[in-house]
Design an enzyme around this catalytic site. Structure first.
Site, PDB file in Angstrom:
ATOM      1  N   GLU A 153      61.666  58.580  18.895  1.00  0.00           N
ATOM      2  CA  GLU A 153      62.224  58.562  20.253  1.00  0.00           C
ATOM      3  C   GLU A 153      63.032  57.291  20.463  1.00  0.00           C
ATOM      4  O   GLU A 153      62.968  56.355  19.657  1.00  0.00           O
ATOM      5  CB  GLU A 153      61.091  58.669  21.277  1.00  0.00           C
ATOM      6  CG  GLU A 153      60.323  59.976  21.108  1.00  0.00           C
ATOM      7  CD  GLU A 153      59.442  60.322  22.270  1.00  0.00           C
ATOM      8  OE1 GLU A 153      59.398  59.565  23.251  1.00  0.00           O
ATOM      9  OE2 GLU A 153      58.784  61.360  22.190  1.00  0.00           O
ATOM     10  N   HIS A 197      64.208  58.654  33.747  1.00  0.00           N
ATOM     11  CA  HIS A 197      64.423  59.373  32.490  1.00  0.00           C
ATOM     12  C   HIS A 197      65.859  59.852  32.491  1.00  0.00           C
ATOM     13  O   HIS A 197      66.326  60.416  33.478  1.00  0.00           O
ATOM     14  CB  HIS A 197      63.460  60.560  32.386  1.00  0.00           C
ATOM     15  CG  HIS A 197      63.370  61.079  30.985  1.00  0.00           C
ATOM     16  ND1 HIS A 197      64.400  61.755  30.377  1.00  0.00           N
ATOM     17  CD2 HIS A 197      62.396  60.991  30.070  1.00  0.00           C
ATOM     18  CE1 HIS A 197      64.044  62.068  29.141  1.00  0.00           C
ATOM     19  NE2 HIS A 197      62.832  61.613  28.931  1.00  0.00           N
ATOM     20  N   ARG A 227      65.781  53.929  27.304  1.00  0.00           N
ATOM     21  CA  ARG A 227      66.044  54.817  28.436  1.00  0.00           C
ATOM     22  C   ARG A 227      66.879  54.193  29.528  1.00  0.00           C
ATOM     23  O   ARG A 227      67.720  54.845  30.137  1.00  0.00           O
ATOM     24  CB  ARG A 227      64.716  55.236  29.059  1.00  0.00           C
ATOM     25  CG  ARG A 227      64.025  56.213  28.218  1.00  0.00           C
ATOM     26  CD  ARG A 227      62.765  56.660  28.846  1.00  0.00           C
ATOM     27  NE  ARG A 227      62.183  57.608  27.921  1.00  0.00           N
ATOM     28  CZ  ARG A 227      60.979  58.100  28.008  1.00  0.00           C
ATOM     29  NH1 ARG A 227      60.198  57.729  28.991  1.00  0.00           N
ATOM     30  NH2 ARG A 227      60.545  58.968  27.132  1.00  0.00           N
ATOM     31  N   HIS A 258      60.981  58.576  36.593  1.00  0.00           N
ATOM     32  CA  HIS A 258      60.079  59.118  35.563  1.00  0.00           C
ATOM     33  C   HIS A 258      58.781  58.337  35.412  1.00  0.00           C
ATOM     34  O   HIS A 258      57.721  58.917  35.256  1.00  0.00           O
ATOM     35  CB  HIS A 258      60.845  59.114  34.242  1.00  0.00           C
ATOM     36  CG  HIS A 258      60.123  59.743  33.108  1.00  0.00           C
ATOM     37  ND1 HIS A 258      59.688  61.048  33.145  1.00  0.00           N
ATOM     38  CD2 HIS A 258      59.741  59.253  31.888  1.00  0.00           C
ATOM     39  CE1 HIS A 258      59.083  61.342  31.994  1.00  0.00           C
ATOM     40  NE2 HIS A 258      59.086  60.258  31.229  1.00  0.00           N
ATOM     41  N   ARG A 275      59.399  50.368  29.854  1.00  0.00           N
ATOM     42  CA  ARG A 275      58.434  50.980  28.935  1.00  0.00           C
ATOM     43  C   ARG A 275      59.135  51.602  27.733  1.00  0.00           C
ATOM     44  O   ARG A 275      60.124  52.333  27.883  1.00  0.00           O
ATOM     45  CB  ARG A 275      57.671  52.070  29.682  1.00  0.00           C
ATOM     46  CG  ARG A 275      56.754  52.881  28.797  1.00  0.00           C
ATOM     47  CD  ARG A 275      56.218  54.081  29.548  1.00  0.00           C
ATOM     48  NE  ARG A 275      57.240  55.073  29.764  1.00  0.00           N
ATOM     49  CZ  ARG A 275      57.102  56.369  29.481  1.00  0.00           C
ATOM     50  NH1 ARG A 275      55.975  56.814  28.988  1.00  0.00           N
ATOM     51  NH2 ARG A 275      58.070  57.219  29.710  1.00  0.00           N
TER      52      ARG A 275
HETATM   53  C1  LIG Z   1      57.492  65.183  32.370  1.00  0.00           C
HETATM   54  C2  LIG Z   1      56.815  63.977  31.792  1.00  0.00           C
HETATM   55  C3  LIG Z   1      56.834  63.759  30.420  1.00  0.00           C
HETATM   56  C4  LIG Z   1      56.201  62.633  29.878  1.00  0.00           C
HETATM   57  N1  LIG Z   1      56.188  62.476  28.516  1.00  0.00           N
HETATM   58  C5  LIG Z   1      55.483  61.442  27.989  1.00  0.00           C
HETATM   59  C6  LIG Z   1      55.322  61.310  26.584  1.00  0.00           C
HETATM   60  O1  LIG Z   1      55.789  62.135  25.808  1.00  0.00           O
HETATM   61  N2  LIG Z   1      54.625  60.244  26.119  1.00  0.00           N
HETATM   62  C7  LIG Z   1      54.062  59.300  26.939  1.00  0.00           C
HETATM   63  O2  LIG Z   1      53.433  58.348  26.457  1.00  0.00           O
HETATM   64  N3  LIG Z   1      54.196  59.425  28.271  1.00  0.00           N
HETATM   65  C8  LIG Z   1      54.862  60.467  28.811  1.00  0.00           C
HETATM   66  N4  LIG Z   1      54.971  60.585  30.160  1.00  0.00           N
HETATM   67  C9  LIG Z   1      54.243  59.639  30.999  1.00  0.00           C
HETATM   68  C10 LIG Z   1      52.765  59.962  30.909  1.00  0.00           C
HETATM   69  O3  LIG Z   1      52.611  61.362  30.903  1.00  0.00           O
HETATM   70  C11 LIG Z   1      52.011  59.396  32.092  1.00  0.00           C
HETATM   71  O4  LIG Z   1      52.317  58.034  32.255  1.00  0.00           O
HETATM   72  C12 LIG Z   1      50.514  59.523  31.861  1.00  0.00           C
HETATM   73  O5  LIG Z   1      50.189  60.859  31.572  1.00  0.00           O
HETATM   74  C13 LIG Z   1      49.771  59.046  33.090  1.00  0.00           C
HETATM   75  O6  LIG Z   1      48.419  59.346  32.915  1.00  0.00           O
HETATM   76  P1  LIG Z   1      47.431  58.951  34.064  1.00  0.00           P
HETATM   77  O7  LIG Z   1      46.092  59.444  33.639  1.00  0.00           O
HETATM   78  O8  LIG Z   1      47.592  57.525  34.389  1.00  0.00           O
HETATM   79  O9  LIG Z   1      47.951  59.757  35.342  1.00  0.00           O
HETATM   80  P2  LIG Z   1      48.125  61.336  35.568  1.00  0.00           P
HETATM   81  O10 LIG Z   1      48.038  62.083  34.304  1.00  0.00           O
HETATM   82  O11 LIG Z   1      49.323  61.540  36.408  1.00  0.00           O
HETATM   83  O12 LIG Z   1      46.847  61.689  36.438  1.00  0.00           O
HETATM   84  C14 LIG Z   1      46.723  61.188  37.748  1.00  0.00           C
HETATM   85  C15 LIG Z   1      45.523  61.829  38.377  1.00  0.00           C
HETATM   86  O13 LIG Z   1      45.191  61.152  39.591  1.00  0.00           O
HETATM   87  C16 LIG Z   1      44.943  62.103  40.618  1.00  0.00           C
HETATM   88  N5  LIG Z   1      45.178  61.459  41.898  1.00  0.00           N
HETATM   89  C17 LIG Z   1      46.304  60.826  42.342  1.00  0.00           C
HETATM   90  N6  LIG Z   1      46.077  60.310  43.570  1.00  0.00           N
HETATM   91  C18 LIG Z   1      44.801  60.614  43.898  1.00  0.00           C
HETATM   92  C19 LIG Z   1      43.994  60.367  45.035  1.00  0.00           C
HETATM   93  N7  LIG Z   1      44.438  59.699  46.096  1.00  0.00           N
HETATM   94  N8  LIG Z   1      42.728  60.839  45.034  1.00  0.00           N
HETATM   95  C20 LIG Z   1      42.238  61.551  43.980  1.00  0.00           C
HETATM   96  N9  LIG Z   1      42.973  61.813  42.883  1.00  0.00           N
HETATM   97  C21 LIG Z   1      44.226  61.348  42.845  1.00  0.00           C
HETATM   98  C22 LIG Z   1      45.903  63.225  40.293  1.00  0.00           C
HETATM   99  O14 LIG Z   1      45.526  64.399  40.968  1.00  0.00           O
HETATM  100  C23 LIG Z   1      45.720  63.281  38.780  1.00  0.00           C
HETATM  101  O15 LIG Z   1      44.537  63.970  38.465  1.00  0.00           O
HETATM  102  C24 LIG Z   1      55.588  61.696  30.724  1.00  0.00           C
HETATM  103  C25 LIG Z   1      55.578  61.909  32.095  1.00  0.00           C
HETATM  104  C26 LIG Z   1      56.180  63.038  32.624  1.00  0.00           C
HETATM  105  C27 LIG Z   1      56.141  63.242  34.107  1.00  0.00           C
END
Ligand SMILES: Cc1cc2nc3c(=O)[nH]c(=O)nc-3n(C[C@H](O)[C@H](O)[C@H](O)COP(=O)(O)OP(=O)(O)OC[C@H]3O[C@@H](n4cnc5c(N)ncnc54)[C@H](O)[C@@H]3O)c2cc1C
Length: 520
Positions: A111, A236, A283, A344, A379
């Site tokens: 990437e 993104h 990016r 993103h 990032r």
């Molecule tokens: C389309 C897309 C593609 C991506 N591709 C990549 C990739 O290939 N590689 C990579 O490293 N990163 C990628 N990223 C970034 C990466 O996916 C995210 O940074 C990562 O998944 C975040 O994980 P997380 O557990 O921190 O949050 P999330 O997976 O977003 O989970 C957040 C959780 O918190 C909950 N929540 C939020 N607010 C509250 C609240 N007030 N009360 C209770 N629950 C709450 C939500 O419901 C959810 O369950 C991508 C992101 C996107 C959007």
């Protein structure tokens, strides 16, 4: 509701930690929608780590530092990179099926910004595969209770006393949580962890899911925790531009496989901006180039061309992208894909140390909601899933080492949230209208290319909207929609303030009033 750990969020950060924390005690995971409504579930490209002998820690470290534009914490970068392979192996051990080559080795994608192929993937459904395995493991663990449609409203904090009974620090003891029926409950815990993901919904165009309203940052800020690096929002470069496609990302891995960017006249334009790395520049650089081209030509989008790879390859390597585009009448083997940049990833967030601790006692932050020092000003692609699993281990290790003192804590049970006394909101338009204003102001005035005068205008507009939102929240019973609006408006103002404070162009923060300071 009492448990040892209260984990807020069910993405890779929350669920990875839950599985580990369950070795120490009872874990409650709350999530504001359904368990898989996460950014994790949408991740396409994969997870970066040094996974074969052609790569090295020093190269992954160098690439990460370069992307971060001089603002990464080098010790953190080293720690994350060196722990990467073990954490990827752990994901495989819980059942994540990363794609393998015929010889049994992991198939590694490349990437933007990476000098080597080092991204483990499950084709373009990597996040879904990781989330599936985590959800299954969590579901089989008797020490973990998962509450869907439970949204954290605010944290509960107390003065913590040291051994001489002096107040030394605020300590988090739990959270107010609104359930699907609008009842606000009290969840108490010895350790509270914010894993609430990003804040893409603050912008009009975003690749993020609807849950990405920056709740963790807003909640932590209201509780008094330190927030940092909010000016660094990653756009993104390539989201699908189509009126029926909401938030659909065309993964960076498509450029990794050789896709080129074309303007509306079919001319390749990246050589004007990044003659060496072209489409594989980081990016921020690619997004800025596209933004400049769109502004210059007045076009609504640019085009990503991967036709030369042929239908068979594209269907196998990018099945989701191929099928999604085809469903909208775009055969990517025959025509270029219309794309625009979109918000993103939030590089800033709740500031943590290497153990994931915030500046409030017993409150940790993990995943996209945190700011650990890994990403600095920008990032590196696919480092965020990595950061989440590495810090899940760090939080767990810290709690394990200090468990005897953590477990001793006794929580006051006398908390109550006054919600029922107020009247119910009767006009949702009060909420939706303000959502729209915030997202447009942020897109137009606080986007990819910034200007101080526009930031000042945005600050005034958002301040007015926040005043109105505060009145709504004061007057009516809180609802999840209202809380998200309140959170997103606070996050917007944090991004604006941080952008105004940084008087230089650095990483993702590109401001016309100050000359760029490129670090090689
Ligand atoms: C389309 C897309 C593609 C991506 N591709 C990549 C990739 O290939 N590689 C990579 O490293 N990163 C990628 N990223 C970034 C990466 O996916 C995210 O940074 C990562 O998944 C975040 O994980 P997380 O557990 O921190 O949050 P999330 O997976 O977003 O989970 C957040 C959780 O918190 C909950 N929540 C939020 N607010 C509250 C609240 N007030 N009360 C209770 N629950 C709450 C939500 O419901 C959810 O369950 C991508 C992101 C996107 C959007």
């Amino acid at each position: 509701m009492n448990s040892d750990f209260l984990i807020i969020g069910s993405g890779i950060a929350g669920l990875s930690l839950a599985l580990k924390a369950a070795r120490l005690g009872k874990v409650s995971v709350i999530t504001k929608k359904e368990e898989v409504d996460t950014a994790t579930n949408l991740a396409q490209g994969g997870i970066a780590a040094v996974l074969n002998s052609e790569d090295s820690f020093s190269e992954h470290i160098r690439d990460t530092l370069k992307a971060g534009d001089g603002l990464c914490d080098e010790n953190v970068v080293r720690m994350v990179v060196e722990n990467g392979p073990a954490r990827v192996k752990e994901l495989i051990d819980i059942g994540v099926n990363f794609v393998k080559e015929k010889n049994g080795n992991l198939s590694l994608g490349r990437e933007g910004g990476h000098s080597k192929r080092r991204v483990a993937h499950a084709y373009d459904l990597t996040g879904r595969e990781i989330e599936r395995a985590l959800v299954e493991s969590v579901g089989n663990n008797p020490n973990i209770s998962l509450y869907e449609n439970h949204m954290c409203v605010d944290l509960i904090t107390e003065d913590a006393k040291d051994i001489d009974e002096n107040v030394s620090q605020r300590r988090c003891v739990g959270a107010y949580v609104i359930d699907e029926y609008g009842e606000v409950k009290v969840f108490l815990a010895k350790v509270v962890v914010l894993c609430t993901g990003g804040a893409g919904k603050v912008y009009l165009y975003t690749s993020n899911p609807d849950i990405a309203t920056g709740d963790g940052v807003a909640i932590a800020h209201r509780a008094g925790a330190e927030i940092s690096n909010m000016e660094f929002v990653q756009f993104h470069p390539t989201c699908l531009y189509h009126h029926q496609a909401k938030n659909f990302l065309i993964s960076e891995a498509v450029r990794g496989e050789g896709a080129i960017l074309l303007d509306q006249n079919n001319e390749r334009f990246m050589e004007k901006y990044e003659p060496d790395q072209m489409e594989l520049a980081t990016r921020d650089k690619v997004a800025r180039a596209i933004d400049t081209e769109m502004k210059r030509t007045g076009a609504d989008c640019v085009y990503l061309d991967i036709r030369h790879k042929g239908s068979a390859f594209l269907q196998e390597r990018f099945p989701t992208i191929y099928n999604k585009c085809l469903s909208l009448g775009i055969d990517i083997a025959k025509m270029p894909i219309p794309v625009v940049p979109a918000a993103h990833y939030l590089c800033g967030g709740v500031k943590t140390d290497v153990h994931g601790r915030t500046t409030i006692g017993c409150l940790f932050a993990l995943g996209e909601t945190s700011c650990t020092g890994l990403h600095g000003g920008n990032r590196l692609a696919s480092n965020s899933l990595l950061e989440a699993v590495v810090y899940a281990e760090n939080v767990y290790r810290y709690c394990e080492s200090n468990w005897s003192s953590i477990a001793k804590q006794k929580n006051n049970e006398a908390y109550h949230y006054k919600n029922g006394d107020k009247e119910k909101i009767d006009e949702e338009i009060l909420i939706n209208h303000n959502w729209d204003i915030i997202r447009r102001v942020m897109w137009n005035y606080v986007g990819i290319v910034r200007k101080e005068s526009r930031l000042i205008l945005a600050k005034q507009r958002i301040a007015e909207v926040r005043k109105e939102i505060d009145e709504i929240v004061e007057t009516f019973q809180v609802t999840p929609n209202m809380l998200e609006l309140k959170n997103i408006s606070l996050v917007a103002s944090l991004i604006i303030d941080a952008s105004l404070a940084r008087k230089e162009s650095k990483g993702l923060h590109y401001i016309l009033d100050y000359p760029a300071t490129e670090v090689e």
